[in-house]
Scaffold this active site. Sequence first.
Site, PDB file in Angstrom:
ATOM      1  N   ARG A 157       0.832  -1.207   0.000  1.00  0.00           N
ATOM      2  CA  ARG A 157       0.000   0.000   0.000  1.00  0.00           C
ATOM      3  C   ARG A 157       0.865   1.254   0.000  1.00  0.00           C
ATOM      4  NH1 ARG A 157      -3.332  -3.687   2.370  1.00  0.00           N
ATOM      5  NH2 ARG A 157      -5.206  -4.015   1.089  1.00  0.00           N
ATOM      6  N   GLU A 319     -10.425 -11.891   1.144  1.00  0.00           N
ATOM      7  CA  GLU A 319     -11.264 -10.841   0.548  1.00  0.00           C
ATOM      8  C   GLU A 319     -11.328 -10.953  -0.980  1.00  0.00           C
ATOM      9  OE1 GLU A 319     -10.780  -7.367   3.934  1.00  0.00           O
ATOM     10  OE2 GLU A 319      -9.413  -7.320   2.226  1.00  0.00           O
TER      11      GLU A 319
END
Length: 530
Positions: A157, A319
């Site tokens: 990220r 996810e």
Amino acid sequence: MPAASAPEQSLVPRPGELSTDPQRSCVLSAATRIGASPGAEHVAAWLRTRLGAATGFPFPPPSDDDGPDTASILLRLDHESGVAPEGYQLVSGPDGVTVTASDAAGVFYGAQTLLQLLPYDVHRSAPSHSTTWELPSTRITDQPRFGWRGCMLDVARHFMPKHEVLRFIDLLAMHKLNVLHLHLTDDQGWRVEIKRYPKLTEVGAWRRESQVGPTRPPAFDGRPHGGYYTQEDIREIVSYAAARHITVVPEIDVPGHSQAAIAAYPYLGEGDPVEVGCEWGIIDRVLNVSDTTLEFYRAVFDEVMELFPSTYICVGGDECPKRQWRASATAQQRIREEGLADEDELQSWFIRQFAEYFAEHGRRLLGWDEILEGGLPEGATVASWRGTQGGIAAARAGHDVVMCPTGTNYLDYRQSDSPEEPVSVGPVLTLADVYTAEPIPPELASAGGERVRGAQVNVWTEHMDTPRSVDYMTFPRLSAFSEVVWSAGERAYAEFLPRLERHLARLDAAGVEYRPLAGPHPWQQRPALG
């Protein structure tokens, strides 16, 4: 800075057995020698460098010309010592210090404790010439509670420069952690060079901008972000960690959290080409399940396994939305061909391809607890993050587990409910919450607890865009966690807190910009992002 205090009263994590004689001490000087038995030489070299930087002393090996008054540090590796794996015995007195262990890791952890027994300035990188390097006469017997004492660092990220990763490794080692789970790929970035597929870093390592804060609708900074580690960088990181008895476990996400890879090679995805992700959260884009995609990732993992000698390779598996697969002719055909019940079983099938591939290469698959859905591949280890239920189910099914539930182990969560906290993400996770957590759930206390290999904290960096912010969110909560996974026996937060307050002086000396116990400094606040 916290007030100075007797170092033996500030050891973190807490050792198993400790006794001291404050009336007797050992003083290090320019004449002090560092000796090592066979197999411990690399620890002696590391300790010589660490002590030499702060003291200015050379710490040469012992010599036949040494006089009787020459203090010495002896690192003894004795496989017949009876000391537990990774454990050590440390004895210090006026004549010097002896660390004894049955393996090199134990010698290293004993050397770490030796540093903590010295004045806090030992954690500086250059001598101040105003410190007396004295440690009390001490006897310590110590060993870790768990074999997996880890920290997941998300560099996908927000990219962390290599020298900051090395500094982070040193801080893990200071706290006797032994696993760095390095999260290298996600929707928002691909951070490791893969020579067969250069676009993974040429394209996938860079995004147009980044979301700032957790607000909806999202706000963006308009600033490009990126970076990646060359294969030589990775080898350096792995070697640096290994010298500190830390295993680097790589994570390459499949089949979800893969938009950066799809942006680089659109044929991996379902649907139209996309850019590298700029927004946080769960993104619908997933890998397709074609033979071409499987072969692509086998080639990726070939290079990953060459770079990382870790037994474990993490594939994520978390996810993964199923919307694209439900609408995909390729995915539906695969479900029919393999006799699968639904998209959950399709994900399990996809993950199993790599579990089997790793096994062929003598490795083991690690995945987040979603890999339980649709059936867990044989030999897989589960990182239980959605609470403890996934870990409980995996342990009862005979699988190894690493506990890292969000409620106690997610260091991106805010540290208080004060509006002064820099970014209000998730529920409050205080220092006390981390310290009082128990890795083995009560449901496994009577049976299955042996499957819990240990625990890790997770440092997700969506809202940590600099190493300074990583410091703030990680410390001192990681210091508290280190005691959870190292120290056996009952823990009392009231007993821990005074030791931690003194331990903060070590973090100060090491240059760690931790969160003060009373709350953030003004420059650590970012109220606009709450």
